[in-house]
Write an enzyme that holds these catalytic residues in place. Structure first.
Site, PDB file in Angstrom:
ATOM      1  N   SER A 170      -5.963   6.460  -1.265  1.00 42.11           N
ATOM      2  CA  SER A 170      -6.724   6.240  -2.483  1.00 42.11           C
ATOM      3  C   SER A 170      -7.710   5.103  -2.261  1.00 42.11           C
ATOM      4  CB  SER A 170      -5.765   5.849  -3.619  1.00 42.11           C
ATOM      5  OG  SER A 170      -6.470   5.417  -4.752  1.00 42.11           O
ATOM      6  N   TYR A 197       1.421   0.818  -6.346  1.00 38.80           N
ATOM      7  CA  TYR A 197       0.493   1.876  -5.962  1.00 38.80           C
ATOM      8  C   TYR A 197      -0.540   1.336  -4.975  1.00 38.80           C
ATOM      9  CZ  TYR A 197      -2.531   5.927  -6.180  1.00 38.80           C
ATOM     10  OH  TYR A 197      -3.266   7.025  -5.837  1.00 38.80           O
ATOM     11  N   LYS A 207      -0.617   2.363  -0.877  1.00 41.37           N
ATOM     12  CA  LYS A 207      -1.806   3.045  -0.358  1.00 41.37           C
ATOM     13  C   LYS A 207      -2.498   2.209   0.711  1.00 41.37           C
ATOM     14  CE  LYS A 207      -1.316   6.811  -2.714  1.00 41.37           C
ATOM     15  NZ  LYS A 207      -1.055   8.110  -2.081  1.00 41.37           N
TER      16      LYS A 207
END
Length: 190
Positions: A138, A151, A155
């Site tokens: 991402s 998150y 990533k």
């Protein structure tokens, strides 16, 4: 050639499945939601006339992850692994449910390690050009933001893992490729 796609029941994973089937890849689709997986598999099979196998698995569970890794490791025609399964949560880290944070790390990190290891153990000895692993990361990997700590962190780890494996493979003159795909905001169920 076989393409394995995790998180294949919706969003980016389902689109990967459709695009790869259109290129003639046979598919192994992996996701938690069996009904969605079977429906997408049937649609793709009917439309593109490729072999589609489904594996219902929650990759945050060791047993399911191990089952998926063994299937990948033993696939004689493995050409591509797309590690796409993922999720995010919102909220301050110390206030968030720790089980959700741990599951995110299991899915984004431990699952990626396990399935990538299985894929490379399969592909590298065969030395076939056009094979590889795509880790769906991402743009969140490039900067942090409040209320999304795990998150962003997982990533960022995924990008570093992918880049370092690419360096290892190049150092061994392997034709197997590694790619981190870093989409921005995408319209999907996510």
């Amino acid at each position: 050639m076989l393409a394995v796609i995790t998180g294949a029941s919706s969003g980016i994973g389902a689109m990967f499945a459709r695009k790869l089937a259109a290129r003639g890849y046979d598919l192994l689709l992996i996701a938690r939601r069996e009904d969605r997986l079977l429906s997408i598999g049937a649609d793709i099979r009917d439309l593109y006339h490729v072999n589609v196998e489904t594996l219902t698995a929650d990759l945050t569970h060791d047993r399911d992850r191990d089952r998926a890794a063994e299937r990948i490791r033993s696939a004689p025609d493995l050409g591509l692994l797309v590690n796409n399964a993922g999720f995010g949560t919102m909220g301050y880290f110390w206030e968030a449910d720790v089980a959700g944070q741990e599951n995110m790390h299991r899915l984004h990190v431990l699952n990626t390690v396990s399935l990538t290891h299985a894929a490379l153990a399969n592909m590298v000895p065969r030395g076939k050009a056009g094979t590889g692993v795509i880790n769906v990361s991402s743009v969140a990997a490039f900067s942090g933001s409040p209320q999304n700590v795990s998150y962003h962190s997982t990533k960022a780890w995924m990008n570093a893992f992918t880049e370092t494996l690419a360096i290892e493979l190049m150092g061994r003159s392997s034709p197997v490729t590694m790619q981190a795909l870093c989409p921005g905001f995408t319209l999907s169920e996510f």
